[in-house]
Write an enzyme that holds these catalytic residues in place. Structure first.
Site, PDB file in Angstrom:
ATOM      1  N   CYS A  33      -0.298   5.870  10.166  1.00  0.00           N
ATOM      2  CA  CYS A  33       0.717   5.801  10.064  1.00  0.00           C
ATOM      3  C   CYS A  33       0.468   3.743  11.022  1.00  0.00           C
ATOM      4  O   CYS A  33      -0.195   3.990  12.219  1.00  0.00           O
ATOM      5  CB  CYS A  33       1.787   6.213  11.233  1.00  0.00           C
ATOM      6  SG  CYS A  33       1.998   7.673  10.773  1.00  0.00           S
TER       7      CYS A  33
ATOM      8  N   GLU B  38       1.162  -1.190  -0.015  1.00  0.00           N
ATOM      9  CA  GLU B  38      -0.133  -0.006   0.390  1.00  0.00           C
ATOM     10  C   GLU B  38       0.871   0.679  -0.040  1.00  0.00           C
ATOM     11  O   GLU B  38       1.771   1.277   0.014  1.00  0.00           O
ATOM     12  CB  GLU B  38      -1.275   0.146   1.182  1.00  0.00           C
ATOM     13  CG  GLU B  38      -1.975  -1.283   1.149  1.00  0.00           C
ATOM     14  CD  GLU B  38      -2.568  -0.945   2.695  1.00  0.00           C
ATOM     15  OE1 GLU B  38      -3.959  -1.159   1.917  1.00  0.00           O
ATOM     16  OE2 GLU B  38      -2.645  -1.291   3.461  1.00  0.00           O
TER      17      GLU B  38
END
Ligand code: SAH
Length: 340
Positions: A330, A89
């Site tokens: 994150c 990703e």
């Protein structure tokens, strides 16, 4: 077959020399690939047919394919399928200063940080430089705009894939190519000391971020297995050397985990640890994941932690949050398609 995006300009020059062709062919090919953005060798109309045929024998152009895009207000998350059917990703963030992309450097990750989702899948393999480059090209194509900033903070540990990381920087920084300034590139590592040493000699002014997340070995050992190999004092010593050699500022990333590393004494210990270093601390509100069991620190705790550091006159910011609606924040990126 190798992707042509995996070749730096100098390597392409050597390639053309090795097949008995003139060097300037490399300039032409770079222009087709990175300025005109063609997707097939046949479109390279100023290159002779026999050379085109040779290029087709030796290289592919497109090597990764865009599988899915999720769009949020200022963030897009991209799922790519690699040519061996692995997945990675990337995340696009729209800042007021430009478009920034967070790219992956490996399929899976071996660092095993307890709080991070990306490491639930062990490293399957390193990404090639070409696969890292293509994440940028594909996202630029999707948004039809230039990307100005790159952070290598997606899935993987870039310093566990150091050679490809270096080659990636060389390719995207090349002026007559994608031309992203090295000061607009940031690499983040969990602290692989020998590579930080090598990186201090790397002739591009790429920014360095260190995932610190704890002020001492006792806590860091529990959160990040790498700390058992490279303990915190050794890490700081290496960073001191890095700053001395490069004269650059380092960023310390520090995730705040409720009850684990967010006490006032942790804040003070952290200040003692980094005192005198040309650095800044980026506090990261933890993005909770289903699997880790860690909790995000309370708002007040976060601002108190921030204030303590600020009072000690150390540069500190709280990371702006992006993308948690679409699990693009994150530590939430994964290599498994079925999880999405
Ligand atoms: N392996 C490199 C690159 C990944 S960077 C490194 O460790 O630096 C990804 C950043 O996000 C790191 O600072 C990482 O510690 C942080 N992170 C991981 N999981 C997180 C989570 N759940 N919430 C917030 N930040 C996270």
């Amino acid at each position: 077959m190798e992707s042509i995006y995996n070749k730096s300009f100098d390597e392409l020059v050597s390639y053309f020399e090795s097949i008995g062709q003139k060097k300037f062919k490399a300039t032409q090919v770079f222009e087709w690939l990175y300025i005109k953005r063609v997707k097939s060798f046949d479109e390279m109309s100023n290159i002779k047919k026999d050379i085109i045929d040779r290029l087709k024998e030796d290289f592919v152009i497109e090597d990764i394919s865009l599988e899915k895009v999720e769009r949020d207000i200022e963030v897009n998350k991209y799922l790519f399928t690699l040519n061996d059917n692995n997945h990675i990703e990337s995340v696009l963030m729209r800042h007021d200063y430009g478009n920034s992309i967070c790219i992956s450097s490996q399929v899976g990750c071996n660092m095993g940080c307890r709080f991070c989702e990306s490491g639930r899948l062990k490293k399957v393999r390193n990404l090639t430089a070409g696969e890292m480059v293509e994440q940028i090209l594909k996202v630029e194509e999707d948004i039809n705009e230039r990307i100005t900033h790159v952070v290598i903070m997606g899935i993987g540990e870039p310093f566990d894939n150091y050679d490809n990381f270096k080659r990636f920087v060389e390719i995207v920084n090349y002026q007559k190519g994608i031309n992203i300034g090295s000061r607009h590139i940031t690499v983040s590592t969990c602290g692989i000391i020998p590579k930080i040493r090598e990186f201090s000699e790397f002739p591009y002014q790429v920014n360095l971020a260190i995932s610190l997340h704890a002020p001492n070995n006792e806590i860091r050992d529990k959160l990040m297995p790498i700390n058992k190999v490279y303990p915190i004092q050794d890490l700081i010593k290496e960073i001191r050397n890095y700053i001395k050699v490069t004269n650059r500022r380092v960023t310390f990333e520090y995730i705040l985990l409720s009850g684990i590393n967010d006490s006032e004494s942790c804040a003070n210990e952290l200040c003692d640890l980094v005192k005198g270093l040309n650095c800044y601390i980026n506090l990261i509100p933890y993005n909770e994941t289903n699997n880790s069991g860690y909790k995000r620190s309370k708002k007040d705790t976060i601002s108190n932690f921030y204030d303590i550091i600020k009072k000690r006159k150390i540069n500190v910011t709280i990371r702006r949050e992006f993308g948690s609606n679409i699990s693009a924040a994150c530590g939430q990126l994964r290599s498994k398609k079925e999880d999405l």
